[in-house]
Design an enzyme around this catalytic site. Structure first.
Site, PDB file in Angstrom:
ATOM      1  N   GLY A 138       0.988  -1.202   0.384  1.00  0.00           N
ATOM      2  CA  GLY A 138      -0.034   0.000  -0.075  1.00  0.00           C
ATOM      3  C   GLY A 138       0.867   0.847  -0.709  1.00  0.00           C
ATOM      4  N   CYS A 139       0.411   2.115   0.604  1.00  0.00           N
ATOM      5  CA  CYS A 139       0.921   3.257   0.962  1.00  0.00           C
ATOM      6  C   CYS A 139       1.825   3.749   1.094  1.00  0.00           C
ATOM      7  CB  CYS A 139       0.431   4.651   1.015  1.00  0.00           C
ATOM      8  SG  CYS A 139       1.017   6.413   1.353  1.00  0.00           S
ATOM      9  N   PHE A 140       3.561   3.943   0.438  1.00  0.00           N
ATOM     10  CA  PHE A 140       4.423   3.969   1.323  1.00  0.00           C
ATOM     11  C   PHE A 140       4.782   4.752   2.477  1.00  0.00           C
ATOM     12  CE2 PHE A 140       6.689   6.077  -2.963  1.00  0.00           C
ATOM     13  CZ  PHE A 140       6.050   7.421  -2.829  1.00  0.00           C
ATOM     14  N   TRP A 141       4.267   5.374   3.103  1.00  0.00           N
ATOM     15  CA  TRP A 141       4.106   6.636   3.857  1.00  0.00           C
ATOM     16  C   TRP A 141       4.034   5.255   5.324  1.00  0.00           C
ATOM     17  CZ3 TRP A 141       0.527  10.772   2.295  1.00  0.00           C
ATOM     18  CH2 TRP A 141       1.015  11.689   0.965  1.00  0.00           C
ATOM     19  N   TYR A 283      -4.668  12.818   6.124  1.00  0.00           N
ATOM     20  CA  TYR A 283      -3.892  10.953   5.684  1.00  0.00           C
ATOM     21  C   TYR A 283      -3.099  10.272   6.801  1.00  0.00           C
ATOM     22  CZ  TYR A 283      -2.607   6.799   2.845  1.00  0.00           C
ATOM     23  OH  TYR A 283      -2.943   5.928   2.201  1.00  0.00           O
TER      24      TYR A 283
END
Length: 305
Positions: A138-141, A283
């Site tokens: 998913g989102c790498f953050w 987010y």
């Protein structure tokens, strides 16, 4: 990844070129190894270097697997980049008959650093050898924030894997039309943390049963994927997934892809430590923080002090 100056970014990340005869390695002839300025990956041994009188360092060979060759969009020249981080080195030319190998890697000095034979000997004795792992979840953050906290993880870098250099940028990858996945590229000390432990954290930190999706983040760039660096990692990943399947941890089938690692392209610098720097962003508060807190609670004993 090493911090780059503005000019180094221009050459290495924006594919610029330094002025001829201006680089520090044009007439350099010491014994040792030339490494990538951005990621320290070895590129050329000193015995490959020769004087081509062209204004840039020239090499007629490369360390095996160190340099990637890509035809320019106009089809006239072949670009060379670091195979590990994708940093621009220069261009390669053939058919000039300057050496017996009949090839010339024309490299920007600013794209490289040099380590002498003595420095390499001392470094190999003093510096532990770290292994690598590359995961998409998913989102790498969020994924970067989690793995960066684990004891034994030396670095966790956001970036892109599974596609070509020409599309390795955030806007292109977010379109979902490239072959890239958002990934975290990890260097870890296997004497401190094992690969299997990293897999445990990976599967705790995302849902491996949703194809090309994590929560509201949808698209192939968010797919669940393990890019393996060797056969041992392939075996370990398959065993781990088989065990989870047998235990019926999820009611739906695991769709995690296992692919051989090719090239990692670091994300733009503003993605680095995103959660740490932007924790109050909506987010981060609504998506990243709950997942981060859950995983850190379960693996509290693995967290850095």
């Amino acid at each position: 990844m090493n911090k780059l100056t503005e000019f180094e970014q221009y050459v290495i990340e924006q594919k610029g070129t330094e002025r001829p005869f201006s680089g520090e390695f044009v007439d350099h002839d010491a014994q040792g190894v030339y490494l990538c300025k951005k990621c320290d990956a070895p590129l050329y041994n000193s015995e490959y270097k020769f004087n081509a009188h062209c204004g840039w360092p020239a090499f007629d060979d490369e360390i095996e697997g160190a340099v990637k060759h890509t035809l320019d969009a106009d089809g006239h020249r072949t670009e060379i980049t670091c195979a590990q981080c994708g940093g621009h080195l220069g261009h390669v030319f053939e058919g000039e008959h300057l050496t017996d190998n009949n090839i010339r890697h024309c490299v920007n000095s600013v794209s490289m650093i040099f380590k002498s034979s003595d420095e390499l000997t001392q470094s190999s004795l003093a510096t532990p050898s770290y292994e690598k792992a590359t995961f998409g979840a998913g989102c790498f953050w969020c994924v970067e924030a989690i793995f960066a906290q684990l004891n034994g993880v030396q670095s966790a870098t956001s970036g892109y894997c599974g596609g070509d250099a020409k599309d390795a940028n955030y806007d292109a990858v977010c379109s979902g039309k490239t072959a890239h996945a958002e990934v975290i590229h990890i260097e870890f000390d296997s004497a401190v943390i094992q690969y299997e432990t990293l897999l445990s954290v990976l599967f705790e930190s995302h849902d491996p049963t949703t194809l090309n999706q994590q929560g509201n983040d949808k698209g192939p760039q968010y797919r669940s994927v393990i890019f393996t660096h060797n056969s041992a990692q392939i075996d370990a990943a398959n065993r781990f997934i088989n065990r989870l399947t047998e235990q019926q941890v999820w009611s739906r089938p695991i769709v995690t892809e296992i692919s051989a690692f090719d090239t990692f392209y670091p994300a733009e610098s503003y993605h680095d430590d995103y959660f740490a720097k932007n924790g109050q962003q909506p987010y981060c508060q609504l998506v990243v923080k709950p997942k981060f807190d859950k995983v850190m609670s379960k693996f509290a004993d693995k967290r850095k002090v």
